[in-house]
Design a protein around this motif. Structure first.
Motif, short mmCIF file in Angstrom:
data_model
loop_
_atom_site.label_atom_id
_atom_site.label_comp_id
_atom_site.label_asym_id
_atom_site.label_seq_id
_atom_site.Cartn_x
_atom_site.Cartn_y
_atom_site.Cartn_z
N SER A 30 0.83 -1.20 0.00
CA SER A 30 0.00 0.00 0.00
C SER A 30 0.87 1.25 0.00
O SER A 30 0.63 2.19 -0.75
CB SER A 30 -0.91 0.04 1.24
N VAL A 31 1.89 1.25 0.85
CA VAL A 31 2.74 2.43 0.98
C VAL A 31 3.57 2.63 -0.28
O VAL A 31 3.79 3.75 -0.73
CB VAL A 31 3.62 2.31 2.25
N ARG A 32 4.02 1.54 -0.87
CA ARG A 32 4.84 1.64 -2.08
C ARG A 32 3.99 1.83 -3.34
O ARG A 32 4.53 2.07 -4.41
CB ARG A 32 5.69 0.37 -2.25
N GLY A 33 2.67 1.69 -3.19
CA GLY A 33 1.81 1.82 -4.37
C GLY A 33 1.99 0.67 -5.35
O GLY A 33 1.90 0.84 -6.55
#
Lengths: 205, 330
Positions: A30-33
């Protein structure tokens, strides 16, 4: 016997950490997309699938104990059951907060009208009291009723597989395979309980 | 056909550019706040920056086309990478990642299309013959999938009606039927009886003649990759995506309403018209809202939008359906 018990206690933190690994990967993605083109759908699918896997793992422990004769399996049951509830709650939160965010009026309509949402919400609602009464203290306080209450997990399991089956496009033979596999595992785990139930009934009669 | 009126863009559709370009930053800031406190923001930012620049497209050839069509939306297009790796094209597999992975063997050159049925000019035409007299136009359209997700895609193509008129359809031509290519050796999904192959779709002739309906040969400034329906596909932006049939090898002018693949497979779920309609639910899910595949890497929040009647093209196409009960003719 004592040594074996220690081994179980010793193994539990590792099982706990392993059970958190899927969440860690999802947070990282999620954070890295890197969840793919439709990240919300991916989060919904992954959290739902892990909830179902943990629920089936929980349901597998009693048949495993009977099949192997090793009672130690049961000592992982509460942890795995609570992880099923944990991932089911994440699944619900992702749907309600991340996906529907701001369109909650739609949710109320969908719970009532769409059978797959109804089944999913039902499964989660059943897991709530089971999670709340999972402590040793609650077990003691509820006594025999605890056993009866926790039989509701079978209904939760059924509602969970229906929740999955109901939303696939039935034209797509291949897309149906995954939910059918989960349903098959669920039915096998239920069938594995039948001989013991029959024996218990005969003993009672 | 009514004279062309440029679409009125509702002010609700226009986001001030400054806000639009900063929206992800704002959300990202909110989400990364805990990470910032934990002192690992530097790393996350570096990673996000590394992921940000769009990879060079790897498919097809560049195409030139006229831009600035009054039919184009001003909404931000979906990332090219997402539009070319998230596809429903079951001839290449039912997972959305399958078509991009399994279509490597697909040959879209040479290509020809058979024109048949109620028209004065019929026969087999090469793709070059089909395209020759037309000017390629860019059309930036919303694409709304029946599964309740949507994209914004800059297509390149020709108005379908302009092409159809060249074949001089007769007065008996009330519908136009389309067929997708069926090549077992090149399309691994055809091994499975997911649908009754080949894929077929159809339009009423007045729908087909509407200037919004196009035959696309490209997207994002390049020729179509196989997973998006190379080399020639339909784009009907006011209907659910499954109407926009891919890799067309046959166009048939018919008197009777043609059979269409998803309607044959589950008629209570997928109608012949399949106009985008927020008021008519799919039997198993709501069509009231949709999730936009917005695509700039970090897009967890704020992507749900209200679905508009006819996918926002009601002003242009609504009159085609005057007097038609849209609840029954879903």
């Amino acid at each position: 016997m004592a040594a074996r018990r220690d081994a179980i206690a010793w193994s539990k933190p590792f099982v706990f950490a392993a059970a958190l690994a899927p969440l860690a990967l999802l947070v990282l993605d999620s954070v890295r997309g890197t969840l793919g083109p439709d990240p919300v759908a991916q989060l919904e699918h992954a959290t739902g699938a892990w909830a179902l896997r943990f629920l089936l793992a929980t349901l597998a422990l009693t048949p495993l104990r009977r099949a192997t004769g090793w009672p130690g399996w049961i000592r992982y049951r509460r942890m795995l059951g609570l992880f099923a509830f944990f991932y089911a709650t994440l699944h619900l939160v992702v749907y309600v907060v991340v996906d529907l965010g701001g369109f909650w009026s739609q949710l109320l309509g969908e719970i009532a009208k769409k059978p797959y949402i109804t089944a999913g919400v039902l499964a989660w609602l059943i897991l709530v009291p089971l999670a709340v009464t999972s402590t040793r203290g609650m077990m003691r306080r509820l006594g025999r009723r605890w056993q009866a209450l926790h039989k509701l997990v079978y209904i939760a399991g059924l509602a969970a597989v229906l929740h999955y089956l109901w939303q696939v496009k039935w034209g797509e033979t291949i897309a149906v395979v995954e939910p059918l596999v989960y349903t098959g595992v669920f039915l096998v785990l239920m069938a594995a309980r039948v001989p013991a139930w029959l024996r218990a009934r005969r003993a009672a009669a | 056909m009514p004279a062309y009126r440029p679409p009125r863009i509702p002010s609700s559709e226009i986001t001030p550019e400054a806000v639009w370009t900063r929206r992800r930053e704002l959300l990202k800031g909110m989400l990364l706040a805990p990470a910032l406190l934990a002192g690992c923001s530097r790393e996350s930012e570096a990673e996000a920056a590394a992921a940000a620049p769009e990879a060079e497209p790897e498919w097809g050839r560049p195409l030139s086309a006229t831009t600035g069509s009054p039919y184009s939306t001003r909404e931000a297009p979906t990332r090219a990478r997402d539009a070319t790796t998230y596809n429903n094209y079951y001839e290449f597999g039912t997972d959305k990642a399958d078509p991009a992975r399994t279509s490597g063997k697909f040959k879209s050159e040479p290509w020809s299309v058979e024109i048949a049925g109620e028209a004065e000019v019929t026969g087999t035409f090469t793709l070059e013959d089909i395209l020759k007299p037309h000017t390629l136009e860019e059309r930036i359209y919303r694409l709304r999938c029946v599964e309740a997700w949507s994209m914004v895609i800059p297509w390149i193509g020709i108005p379908l009606g302009d092409l159809l008129k060249r074949f001089k359809p007769t007065s008996k031509a009330r519908y136009v039927a389309f067929t997708t290519v069926e090549r077992r050796g090149e399309m691994p999904g055809l091994r499975y009886p997911v649908l009754d192959w080949p894929y077929r779709e159809g339009l009423r002739i007045d729908e087909a003649m509407h200037p919004l309906a196009i035959l696309a040969v490209g997207l994002y400034g390049r020729t179509l990759p196989p997973q998006n329906g190379a080399p020639l596909r339909l784009v009907v932006p006011w209907k659910y995506g499954f109407k926009s049939i891919k890799s067309i090898v046959r166009i048939d002018f018919t008197e009777k309403q043609p059979a269409t693949s998803w309607n044959l497979s589950a008629s209570e779920e997928y109608g012949f018209y399949a106009n985008v309609n927020p008021d008519v639910s799919h039997p198993r899910w709501s069509q009231a809202t949709e999730r936009r595949i917005a695509g700039d890497g970090f897009n967890l929040f704020g992507n749900r939008l209200k679905t508009l009647p006819f996918n926002g093209y009601a002003e242009q196409v609504g009159s085609l359906y005057a007097g038609l009960d849209l609840r029954r003719n879903y």
